[in-house]
Design an enzyme around this catalytic site. Structure first.
Site, PDB file in Angstrom:
ATOM      1  N   PRO A 163       0.830  -1.214   0.000  1.00 36.21           N
ATOM      2  CA  PRO A 163       0.000   0.000   0.000  1.00 36.21           C
ATOM      3  C   PRO A 163       0.858   1.256   0.000  1.00 36.21           C
ATOM      4  O   PRO A 163       1.961   1.274   0.550  1.00 36.21           O
ATOM      5  CB  PRO A 163      -0.838  -0.131   1.273  1.00 36.21           C
ATOM      6  CG  PRO A 163      -0.114  -1.116   2.124  1.00 36.21           C
ATOM      7  CD  PRO A 163       0.595  -2.046   1.200  1.00 36.21           C
ATOM      8  N   ILE A 195     -18.643   3.106 -11.742  1.00 36.78           N
ATOM      9  CA  ILE A 195     -18.176   1.719 -11.620  1.00 36.78           C
ATOM     10  C   ILE A 195     -17.702   1.449 -10.202  1.00 36.78           C
ATOM     11  O   ILE A 195     -18.016   0.401  -9.603  1.00 36.78           O
ATOM     12  CB  ILE A 195     -17.052   1.443 -12.641  1.00 36.78           C
ATOM     13  CG1 ILE A 195     -17.614   1.465 -14.064  1.00 36.78           C
ATOM     14  CG2 ILE A 195     -16.390   0.088 -12.364  1.00 36.78           C
ATOM     15  CD1 ILE A 195     -16.552   1.389 -15.145  1.00 36.78           C
ATOM     16  N   ARG A 201     -17.228   0.505  -3.575  1.00 37.72           N
ATOM     17  CA  ARG A 201     -16.177   1.315  -2.968  1.00 37.72           C
ATOM     18  C   ARG A 201     -16.783   2.338  -2.026  1.00 37.72           C
ATOM     19  O   ARG A 201     -17.767   3.004  -2.350  1.00 37.72           O
ATOM     20  CB  ARG A 201     -15.344   2.035  -4.029  1.00 37.72           C
ATOM     21  CG  ARG A 201     -14.318   2.952  -3.375  1.00 37.72           C
ATOM     22  CD  ARG A 201     -13.320   3.545  -4.313  1.00 37.72           C
ATOM     23  NE  ARG A 201     -12.434   4.440  -3.590  1.00 37.72           N
ATOM     24  CZ  ARG A 201     -11.406   5.071  -4.124  1.00 37.72           C
ATOM     25  NH1 ARG A 201     -11.121   4.897  -5.410  1.00 37.72           N
ATOM     26  NH2 ARG A 201     -10.655   5.867  -3.403  1.00 37.72           N
ATOM     27  N   ARG A 210      -9.902  -0.354  -0.464  1.00 41.46           N
ATOM     28  CA  ARG A 210     -10.974  -0.143  -1.439  1.00 41.46           C
ATOM     29  C   ARG A 210     -11.203  -1.420  -2.254  1.00 41.46           C
ATOM     30  O   ARG A 210     -10.251  -2.162  -2.533  1.00 41.46           O
ATOM     31  CB  ARG A 210     -10.634   1.019  -2.374  1.00 41.46           C
ATOM     32  CG  ARG A 210      -9.412   0.795  -3.234  1.00 41.46           C
ATOM     33  CD  ARG A 210      -8.676   2.069  -3.508  1.00 41.46           C
ATOM     34  NE  ARG A 210      -7.896   2.504  -2.355  1.00 41.46           N
ATOM     35  CZ  ARG A 210      -7.018   3.508  -2.394  1.00 41.46           C
ATOM     36  NH1 ARG A 210      -6.825   4.183  -3.496  1.00 41.46           N
ATOM     37  NH2 ARG A 210      -6.349   3.848  -1.324  1.00 41.46           N
ATOM     38  N   ASP A 213     -10.267   0.803  -7.325  1.00 41.72           N
ATOM     39  CA  ASP A 213      -9.834   2.189  -7.508  1.00 41.72           C
ATOM     40  C   ASP A 213      -9.503   2.366  -8.981  1.00 41.72           C
ATOM     41  O   ASP A 213      -8.717   1.594  -9.547  1.00 41.72           O
ATOM     42  CB  ASP A 213      -8.597   2.473  -6.649  1.00 41.72           C
ATOM     43  CG  ASP A 213      -8.143   3.920  -6.749  1.00 41.72           C
ATOM     44  OD1 ASP A 213      -9.009   4.797  -6.878  1.00 41.72           O
ATOM     45  OD2 ASP A 213      -6.921   4.167  -6.698  1.00 41.72           O
ATOM     46  N   ASP A 215      -8.364   5.316 -11.868  1.00 38.23           N
ATOM     47  CA  ASP A 215      -7.872   6.680 -12.060  1.00 38.23           C
ATOM     48  C   ASP A 215      -7.435   6.886 -13.505  1.00 38.23           C
ATOM     49  O   ASP A 215      -6.886   5.978 -14.140  1.00 38.23           O
ATOM     50  CB  ASP A 215      -6.677   6.962 -11.145  1.00 38.23           C
ATOM     51  CG  ASP A 215      -7.065   7.071  -9.687  1.00 38.23           C
ATOM     52  OD1 ASP A 215      -7.988   7.844  -9.377  1.00 38.23           O
ATOM     53  OD2 ASP A 215      -6.440   6.380  -8.861  1.00 38.23           O
ATOM     54  N   ARG A 239       5.016   6.773  -8.135  1.00 34.72           N
ATOM     55  CA  ARG A 239       4.176   5.616  -7.819  1.00 34.72           C
ATOM     56  C   ARG A 239       4.551   4.430  -8.694  1.00 34.72           C
ATOM     57  O   ARG A 239       4.129   4.321  -9.848  1.00 34.72           O
ATOM     58  CB  ARG A 239       2.696   5.976  -7.999  1.00 34.72           C
ATOM     59  CG  ARG A 239       2.263   7.130  -7.103  1.00 34.72           C
ATOM     60  CD  ARG A 239       0.791   7.412  -7.199  1.00 34.72           C
ATOM     61  NE  ARG A 239       0.414   8.496  -6.306  1.00 34.72           N
ATOM     62  CZ  ARG A 239      -0.837   8.814  -5.984  1.00 34.72           C
ATOM     63  NH1 ARG A 239      -1.831   8.116  -6.517  1.00 34.72           N
ATOM     64  NH2 ARG A 239      -1.095   9.808  -5.160  1.00 34.72           N
TER      65      ARG A 239
END
Length: 273
Positions: A163, A195, A201, A210, A213, A215, A239
């Site tokens: 995470p 969605i 979520r 979650r 997710d 994005d 990331r």
């Protein structure tokens, strides 16, 4: 970009705000410019490698003589979307829809609306760390591609990651998907939120656990910075759970602000470990 131009195709149809326009009908003229690469068709002299403009004319006429609309803006938009979805070679289309007999009490030549529509390349990241993680991801991707204005082109490998930000939670499954879409960035964001909601979520805490997710990482080469939407995705360069799967399917894509590719961002991040 090459194009085929159909000028002022005449159609008798039943569109308008006034009731008599929907019953008596009137003339419309459609000009359609179809943008695509004609080189292969030209070199081989084969219609199958081009766009058959006779069929395009037939499709426009049949579509306009179907369901009536009040606004020519709506009709032009729907003609463009119909053609883009039906003819995969067309990457962009410009439509002008003229209404020469519009019920206006003044002398004029014509009333028309002009629009452009095109396919867009969006790259999305996805992740899940609750319940059956793979099932949530599979369902989300299926829902994403279930509408005619979205085409799922390529999906990265799914990786397991620690995470990010809030570490006291289960491991994630993460990946990225290349989506070809007719949706605007805001409309696509709305679909992603729908969605996420459909798959349970709950937004209880930032960066928390979650079910799914979703994005938007890239949308063409656009740069968008609004309270609700940031493209390219904020902090993506830091990331690894985004960069590693994204590099599989779009390593060559260049960040429009940083000026470096996804592969270069990933290499820089790995070098900093």
């Amino acid at each position: 970009m090459d194009s085929i131009l159909i000028r002022r195709l005449e159609v008798y149809a039943y569109h308008g705000v006034n009731p008599e326009e929907n019953t008596l009908g009137q003339r419309f003229y459609v000009t359609a410019e179809l943008f695509f690469d004609t080189a292969e068709a030209a070199e081989n002299d084969e219609l199958e490698k081009s766009v058959n403009y006779a069929k395009v004319c037939r499709d426009i006429v049949e579509y306009m003589q179907g369901r009536p609309y009040k606004l020519i803006e709506t009709e032009a938009n729907n003609i463009a979307r119909m053609l883009l979805m039906k003819y995969p070679r067309i990457c962009e289309i410009a439509i002008e829809l003229e209404k020469p007999d519009a019920p206006v009490r003044y002398s004029f030549g014509t009333v028309s609306v002009r629009i452009k529509r095109r396919w867009h390349d969006a790259y999305l990241s996805f992740g899940s760390n609750i319940g059956d993680r793979k099932s949530y991801i599979d369902q989300a991707l299926e829902m994403l591609g279930s509408t005619d204005d979205n085409q799922v082109k390529e999906i990265s490998d799914i990786i397991e990651t620690k995470p990010y930000g809030v570490t006291d939670q289960p491991l994630f499954l993460n990946g990225c998907v290349h989506l070809r879409t007719l949706k605007t960035p805001d409309a696509l964001l709305d679909q992603l939120h729908a969605i996420e909601t459909a798959l349970g979520r709950e937004h209880q805490r930032r960066w928390g656990p979650r079910t799914i997710d979703l994005d938007i990482v890239f949308y063409d080469d656009k740069v968008i910075d609004t309270p609700d939407l940031h493209i390219p995705h904020i902090d993506m360069a830091n990331r690894e759970f985004v960069l590693r799967p994204l590099a599989q399917i779009a390593g060559y894509r260049r960040h429009p602000l940083l000026g470096i590719t996804v592969e270069q961002m990933l290499a820089q991040l790995e070098a900093e470990k």
